[in-house]
Design a protein around this motif. Structure first.
Motif, PDB file in Angstrom:
ATOM      1  N   PRO A   4       0.793  -1.103  -0.030  1.00  0.00           N
ATOM      2  CA  PRO A   4       0.013   0.030  -0.090  1.00  0.00           C
ATOM      3  C   PRO A   4       0.969   1.386   0.149  1.00  0.00           C
ATOM      4  O   PRO A   4       1.996   1.231   0.401  1.00  0.00           O
ATOM      5  N   SER A   5       0.333   2.260  -0.577  1.00  0.00           N
ATOM      6  CA  SER A   5       1.152   3.520  -0.537  1.00  0.00           C
ATOM      7  C   SER A   5       1.103   4.307   0.821  1.00  0.00           C
ATOM      8  O   SER A   5       0.212   3.786   1.580  1.00  0.00           O
ATOM      9  N   SER A   6       1.617   5.357   0.771  1.00  0.00           N
ATOM     10  CA  SER A   6       1.793   6.163   2.226  1.00  0.00           C
ATOM     11  C   SER A   6       0.233   6.792   2.439  1.00  0.00           C
ATOM     12  O   SER A   6       0.169   6.833   3.422  1.00  0.00           O
ATOM     13  N   VAL A   7      -0.657   6.877   1.322  1.00  0.00           N
ATOM     14  CA  VAL A   7      -1.775   7.571   1.701  1.00  0.00           C
ATOM     15  C   VAL A   7      -2.859   6.274   2.293  1.00  0.00           C
ATOM     16  O   VAL A   7      -3.623   6.643   3.157  1.00  0.00           O
ATOM     17  N   TYR A   8      -2.509   5.248   1.994  1.00  0.00           N
ATOM     18  CA  TYR A   8      -3.321   4.000   2.243  1.00  0.00           C
ATOM     19  C   TYR A   8      -3.015   3.853   3.857  1.00  0.00           C
ATOM     20  O   TYR A   8      -3.702   3.508   4.712  1.00  0.00           O
ATOM     21  N   LEU A   9      -1.647   4.050   3.969  1.00  0.00           N
ATOM     22  CA  LEU A   9      -0.965   3.526   5.415  1.00  0.00           C
ATOM     23  C   LEU A   9      -1.541   4.636   6.246  1.00  0.00           C
ATOM     24  O   LEU A   9      -1.844   4.248   7.441  1.00  0.00           O
ATOM     25  N   HIS A  10      -1.600   5.907   5.881  1.00  0.00           N
ATOM     26  CA  HIS A  10      -2.048   7.168   6.671  1.00  0.00           C
ATOM     27  C   HIS A  10      -3.557   6.856   7.088  1.00  0.00           C
ATOM     28  O   HIS A  10      -3.947   7.099   8.074  1.00  0.00           O
ATOM     29  N   GLY A  11      -4.099   6.566   6.102  1.00  0.00           N
ATOM     30  CA  GLY A  11      -5.659   6.253   6.197  1.00  0.00           C
ATOM     31  C   GLY A  11      -5.777   4.925   7.176  1.00  0.00           C
ATOM     32  O   GLY A  11      -6.619   5.210   7.947  1.00  0.00           O
ATOM     33  N   LEU A  12      -5.150   4.133   7.149  1.00  0.00           N
ATOM     34  CA  LEU A  12      -5.346   2.907   7.737  1.00  0.00           C
ATOM     35  C   LEU A  12      -4.676   3.210   9.382  1.00  0.00           C
ATOM     36  O   LEU A  12      -5.711   2.860  10.390  1.00  0.00           O
ATOM     37  N   VAL A  64     -12.231  13.593   6.685  1.00  0.00           N
ATOM     38  CA  VAL A  64     -11.199  13.025   7.445  1.00  0.00           C
ATOM     39  C   VAL A  64     -10.649  12.121   6.565  1.00  0.00           C
ATOM     40  O   VAL A  64     -11.462  10.843   5.965  1.00  0.00           O
ATOM     41  N   PRO A  65      -9.277  11.967   6.055  1.00  0.00           N
ATOM     42  CA  PRO A  65      -8.511  10.950   5.253  1.00  0.00           C
ATOM     43  C   PRO A  65      -8.557   9.867   5.879  1.00  0.00           C
ATOM     44  O   PRO A  65      -7.193   9.426   5.841  1.00  0.00           O
ATOM     45  N   GLU A  66      -9.507   9.047   6.413  1.00  0.00           N
ATOM     46  CA  GLU A  66      -9.457   7.733   6.624  1.00  0.00           C
ATOM     47  C   GLU A  66      -9.272   6.637   5.409  1.00  0.00           C
ATOM     48  O   GLU A  66      -8.929   7.023   4.490  1.00  0.00           O
ATOM     49  N   LEU A  67      -9.521   5.490   5.605  1.00  0.00           N
ATOM     50  CA  LEU A  67      -9.460   4.289   4.613  1.00  0.00           C
ATOM     51  C   LEU A  67     -10.247   4.984   3.353  1.00  0.00           C
ATOM     52  O   LEU A  67      -9.907   4.448   2.213  1.00  0.00           O
ATOM     53  N   LEU A  68     -11.500   4.960   3.614  1.00  0.00           N
ATOM     54  CA  LEU A  68     -12.423   5.181   2.473  1.00  0.00           C
ATOM     55  C   LEU A  68     -12.004   6.580   1.661  1.00  0.00           C
ATOM     56  O   LEU A  68     -11.878   6.460   0.351  1.00  0.00           O
ATOM     57  N   ALA A 105      -9.191   7.857   1.597  1.00  0.00           N
ATOM     58  CA  ALA A 105      -7.792   7.729   1.113  1.00  0.00           C
ATOM     59  C   ALA A 105      -7.907   6.948  -0.158  1.00  0.00           C
ATOM     60  O   ALA A 105      -7.113   7.377  -1.154  1.00  0.00           O
ATOM     61  N   THR A 106      -8.838   6.021  -0.276  1.00  0.00           N
ATOM     62  CA  THR A 106      -8.946   5.324  -1.555  1.00  0.00           C
ATOM     63  C   THR A 106      -9.701   6.327  -2.624  1.00  0.00           C
ATOM     64  O   THR A 106      -9.540   5.925  -3.667  1.00  0.00           O
ATOM     65  N   GLN A 107     -10.535   6.915  -2.086  1.00  0.00           N
ATOM     66  CA  GLN A 107     -11.174   7.735  -3.287  1.00  0.00           C
ATOM     67  C   GLN A 107      -9.942   8.838  -3.737  1.00  0.00           C
ATOM     68  O   GLN A 107      -9.938   9.392  -4.960  1.00  0.00           O
ATOM     69  N   MET A 108      -9.271   9.171  -2.839  1.00  0.00           N
ATOM     70  CA  MET A 108      -8.080  10.113  -3.393  1.00  0.00           C
ATOM     71  C   MET A 108      -7.239   9.297  -4.570  1.00  0.00           C
ATOM     72  O   MET A 108      -6.765   9.786  -5.524  1.00  0.00           O
ATOM     73  N   VAL A 109      -6.890   8.212  -4.094  1.00  0.00           N
ATOM     74  CA  VAL A 109      -6.118   7.316  -5.056  1.00  0.00           C
ATOM     75  C   VAL A 109      -6.984   6.925  -6.317  1.00  0.00           C
ATOM     76  O   VAL A 109      -6.149   6.973  -7.438  1.00  0.00           O
ATOM     77  N   THR A 110      -8.022   6.767  -6.204  1.00  0.00           N
ATOM     78  CA  THR A 110      -9.007   6.392  -7.475  1.00  0.00           C
ATOM     79  C   THR A 110      -9.094   7.669  -8.214  1.00  0.00           C
ATOM     80  O   THR A 110      -9.293   7.368  -9.679  1.00  0.00           O
TER      81      THR A 110
END
Length: 259
Positions: A15-23, A184-188, A190-195
């Motif tokens: 996972p990217s840093s965006v995902y890890l931060h959201g997790l 709030v950049p949680e997992l969901l 964060a996924t929207q930002m990556v998509t």
């Protein structure tokens, strides 16, 4: 369907840093909100069973209001509604090591208040499950209300409260996705930002679903151990005889006679 398996495995296993931060944000918000919600729920539960109407009535109104309205509405109302009415605005707080954004503060507060309403009912039911005779015996020994609640009633009620408490935390992990509506950049989110960059919607939403499934499954193991360790002795025997979490998930061994 244009499904790219390589992208799915790439983001799932690396996972990217965006995902890890959201997790990390999902886990930290869940733990903080659950801890505060449980503590506040204990005080509300005690207020609900109080003989003083000045405590009992507001506590019951609180539970009625927060259990009767959607959590999403509460989140938006606390963060956006209060600011629009010029009643309160969440500002970023500098904690030295990091800055706590206002939307995360509002999200934690909303989740805490909502959880407190549900935990208050769970704890109140746990206290009610303790026999009245033990309360009378404690009073006959000269114990004060705080003393016999702390030493006699609450430890026994905790055995009843622990299983639903675990279920509430499981729900809390999933409810953090609602905080995406206030940024709030949680997992969901964060996924929207990556998509929005990769345009691989199906693969990435499947990844976030796998992440949440992993989190809730791991918590299921932890909850099972906690229930066996601190739960009611009679329920502990049933839990030891009940099928494992894998059997519950996949139906393995159903129909077999338990001896």
């Amino acid at each position: 369907m244009n499904f790219d398996l390589s992208i799915f495995w790439e983001y799932l296993l690396r996972p990217s840093s965006v995902y890890l931060h959201g997790l990390w944000l999902t886990l930290s918000v869940s733990v903080i909100a659950q801890a505060f919600g449980t503590a506040l729920g204990l005080f509300i539960a005690l207020a609900q069973i109080s003989k003083f109407s000045a405590l009992r009535v507001p506590a019951r109104v609180f539970v009625w209001a927060f259990r009767g309205t959607p959590l999403l509405v509460q989140i938006v109302f606390i963060y956006t509604g209060l600011a629009a009415a010029n009643l309160f605005r969440f500002e970023d707080i500098d904690l030295g090591l990091f800055i706590l954004p206002g939307n995360i503060q509002a999200g934690i507060l909303a989740l805490t208040l909502n959880e407190a309403a549900y935990m208050a009912e769970i704890i109140r039911a746990g206290i009610g499950s303790v026999g009245v005779g033990q309360t009378e015996a404690s009073k006959s020994l000269g114990m004060t209300y705080p003393l016999y609640m702390r030493r006699i009633i609450l430890p026994q009620a905790a055995r009843v409260v622990i299983p639903p408490l675990g279920n509430e935390f499981n729900a809390m992990l999933k409810n953090t996705t609602l905080l995406s509506v206030i940024g709030v950049p949680e997992l969901l989110l964060a996924t929207q930002m990556v998509t929005s960059v990769t345009f691989r919607v199906f693969e990435l939403y499947l990844v976030v679903a796998c992440y949440f499934l992993t989190l809730t499954t791991l918590w299921g193991f932890v909850q099972q151990r906690i229930e066996r360790r601190f739960g009611d002795p009679a329920a502990r025997v049933v839990a030891q005889q009940s099928p494992s979490i894998f059997r519950k998930m996949f139906g393995l061994g159903e129909g077999r006679e338990t001896r």
